[in-house]
Design a protein around this motif. Structure first.
Motif, mmCIF file in Angstrom:
data_model
loop_
_atom_site.group_PDB
_atom_site.id
_atom_site.type_symbol
_atom_site.label_atom_id
_atom_site.label_comp_id
_atom_site.label_asym_id
_atom_site.label_seq_id
_atom_site.Cartn_x
_atom_site.Cartn_y
_atom_site.Cartn_z
ATOM 1 N N ARG A 52 44.153 50.796 38.076
ATOM 2 C CA ARG A 52 45.381 51.601 38.009
ATOM 3 C C ARG A 52 46.118 51.543 39.345
ATOM 4 N NH1 ARG A 52 45.429 54.935 33.487
ATOM 5 N NH2 ARG A 52 43.393 55.254 32.539
ATOM 6 N N THR A 53 47.440 51.586 39.260
ATOM 7 C CA THR A 53 48.293 51.680 40.443
ATOM 8 C C THR A 53 49.191 52.900 40.257
ATOM 9 O OG1 THR A 53 50.121 50.388 39.541
ATOM 10 C CG2 THR A 53 48.333 49.152 40.618
ATOM 11 N N SER A 54 50.042 53.178 41.202
ATOM 12 C CA SER A 54 50.943 54.321 41.077
ATOM 13 C C SER A 54 51.989 54.115 39.986
ATOM 14 C CB SER A 54 51.632 54.606 42.410
ATOM 15 O OG SER A 54 52.407 53.491 42.799
ATOM 16 N N THR A 55 52.185 52.870 39.560
ATOM 17 C CA THR A 55 53.205 52.589 38.554
ATOM 18 C C THR A 55 52.649 52.006 37.253
ATOM 19 O OG1 THR A 55 53.594 50.419 39.552
ATOM 20 C CG2 THR A 55 55.024 52.234 40.262
ATOM 21 N N GLY A 56 51.350 51.794 37.144
ATOM 22 C CA GLY A 56 50.778 51.231 35.920
ATOM 23 C C GLY A 56 49.414 50.628 36.158
ATOM 24 N N ILE A 57 49.213 49.398 35.656
ATOM 25 C CA ILE A 57 47.946 48.683 35.838
ATOM 26 C C ILE A 57 48.224 47.250 36.268
ATOM 27 C CG2 ILE A 57 46.603 50.060 34.204
ATOM 28 C CD1 ILE A 57 46.962 47.720 32.182
ATOM 29 N N ARG A 58 47.195 46.638 36.853
ATOM 30 C CA ARG A 58 47.226 45.220 37.205
ATOM 31 C C ARG A 58 45.786 44.728 37.187
ATOM 32 N NH1 ARG A 58 45.022 44.890 42.085
ATOM 33 N NH2 ARG A 58 45.421 46.478 43.644
ATOM 34 N N LEU A 59 45.592 43.419 37.295
ATOM 35 C CA LEU A 59 44.234 42.876 37.348
ATOM 36 C C LEU A 59 43.532 43.379 38.596
ATOM 37 C CD1 LEU A 59 44.766 39.159 36.249
ATOM 38 C CD2 LEU A 59 43.991 41.086 34.865
ATOM 39 N N ALA A 60 42.277 43.781 38.435
ATOM 40 C CA ALA A 60 41.483 44.233 39.576
ATOM 41 C C ALA A 60 41.128 43.041 40.456
ATOM 42 C CB ALA A 60 40.213 44.916 39.086
ATOM 43 N N GLN A 61 40.988 43.292 41.734
ATOM 44 C CA GLN A 61 40.596 42.265 42.697
ATOM 45 C C GLN A 61 39.188 42.560 43.211
ATOM 46 O OE1 GLN A 61 42.462 39.447 43.299
ATOM 47 N NE2 GLN A 61 43.661 40.281 41.624
ATOM 48 N N ASN A 62 38.665 41.691 44.033
ATOM 49 C CA ASN A 62 37.293 41.762 44.519
ATOM 50 C C ASN A 62 36.913 43.149 45.043
ATOM 51 O OD1 ASN A 62 34.756 40.957 45.211
ATOM 52 N ND2 ASN A 62 35.381 39.635 46.892
ATOM 53 N N GLY A 63 35.979 43.798 44.349
ATOM 54 C CA GLY A 63 35.435 45.072 44.786
ATOM 55 C C GLY A 63 36.287 46.297 44.519
ATOM 56 N N GLU A 64 37.423 46.145 43.861
ATOM 57 C CA GLU A 64 38.281 47.294 43.584
ATOM 58 C C GLU A 64 37.696 48.182 42.488
ATOM 59 O OE1 GLU A 64 42.858 46.458 44.622
ATOM 60 O OE2 GLU A 64 42.199 45.623 42.710
ATOM 61 N N GLN A 65 38.129 49.446 42.503
ATOM 62 C CA GLN A 65 37.777 50.384 41.437
ATOM 63 C C GLN A 65 38.379 49.883 40.133
ATOM 64 O OE1 GLN A 65 35.889 53.177 41.964
ATOM 65 N NE2 GLN A 65 35.912 53.637 39.786
ATOM 66 N N VAL A 66 37.612 49.933 39.055
ATOM 67 C CA VAL A 66 38.039 49.412 37.759
ATOM 68 C C VAL A 66 38.436 50.558 36.836
ATOM 69 C CG1 VAL A 66 37.171 48.256 35.683
ATOM 70 C CG2 VAL A 66 36.672 47.309 37.934
ATOM 71 N N ALA A 67 39.560 50.380 36.126
ATOM 72 C CA ALA A 67 40.009 51.366 35.144
ATOM 73 C C ALA A 67 39.525 51.003 33.742
ATOM 74 C CB ALA A 67 41.526 51.476 35.158
ATOM 75 N N GLY A 68 39.251 49.736 33.501
ATOM 76 C CA GLY A 68 38.792 49.293 32.191
ATOM 77 C C GLY A 68 38.890 47.788 32.044
ATOM 78 N N VAL A 69 38.760 47.319 30.802
ATOM 79 C CA VAL A 69 38.824 45.890 30.485
ATOM 80 C C VAL A 69 40.029 45.649 29.581
ATOM 81 C CG1 VAL A 69 37.641 43.946 29.398
ATOM 82 C CG2 VAL A 69 36.328 45.639 30.693
ATOM 83 N N LEU A 70 40.923 44.758 30.007
ATOM 84 C CA LEU A 70 42.147 44.470 29.264
ATOM 85 C C LEU A 70 41.819 43.952 27.871
ATOM 86 C CD1 LEU A 70 45.238 44.466 29.653
ATOM 87 C CD2 LEU A 70 45.031 42.050 30.267
ATOM 88 N N GLN A 71 42.417 44.571 26.855
ATOM 89 C CA GLN A 71 42.200 44.174 25.468
ATOM 90 C C GLN A 71 43.410 43.448 24.882
ATOM 91 O OE1 GLN A 71 39.021 44.879 23.888
ATOM 92 N NE2 GLN A 71 38.735 45.069 26.088
ATOM 93 N N GLU A 72 44.608 43.898 25.255
ATOM 94 C CA GLU A 72 45.834 43.245 24.788
ATOM 95 C C GLU A 72 46.843 43.271 25.927
ATOM 96 O OE1 GLU A 72 49.110 43.398 21.199
ATOM 97 O OE2 GLU A 72 47.937 45.184 21.609
ATOM 98 N N GLY A 73 46.997 42.121 26.576
ATOM 99 C CA GLY A 73 47.921 42.029 27.699
ATOM 100 C C GLY A 73 49.331 41.716 27.237
#
Length: 118
Positions: A30-51
């Motif tokens: 998660r970001t302040s404006t939505g979501i983006r792909l997580a990078q190395n070691g970042e906190q994860v919000a979930g797994v993208l199901q429909e991009g």
């Protein structure tokens, strides 16, 4: 494409900060404006199901059944999983997401029992 069992309570959606089309089965953050792909070691919000394209709502799974994620290295059963480059799964404990339920090679799907998401 791999089949993924889903329950409504275990899903969320958010506006993509970037084009997430074709990026399914990768970790998102998660970001302040939505979501983006997580990078190395970042906190994860979930797994993208429909991009979807930027500025559109993409869906992602947050919990429940083991979630299938693309691995970017060889993983064995029981290893700790964290986000790697471009939302892929790698072995590690920095913001650990869960543990691998199966072994796989780079580019294959690893099933992760997700138990630590933001």
């Amino acid at each position: 494409m791999a089949i993924q069992r889903q329950d409504g309570w275990a899903n969320d959606s958010a506006v993509g900060d970037a084009d997430l089309t074709g990026k399914e089965r990768r970790f998102v953050t998660r970001t302040s404006t939505g979501i983006r792909l997580a990078q190395n070691g970042e906190q994860v919000a979930g797994v993208l199901q429909e991009g979807k394209a930027a500025a559109l709502r993409s869906s992602f799974a947050v919990a429940g059944f083991p979630l299938k994620v693309i691995a970017s290295q060889t993983i064995t059963v029981g290893q700790a999983i964290q986000a790697g480059a471009d939302g892929t799964a790698i072995v590690g404990t920095t913001n650990q997401v869960g543990v691998a339920r199966n072994g796989c090679n780079s580019g294959e799907m690893v099933e992760v029992m997700v138990d630590r998401v933001s």
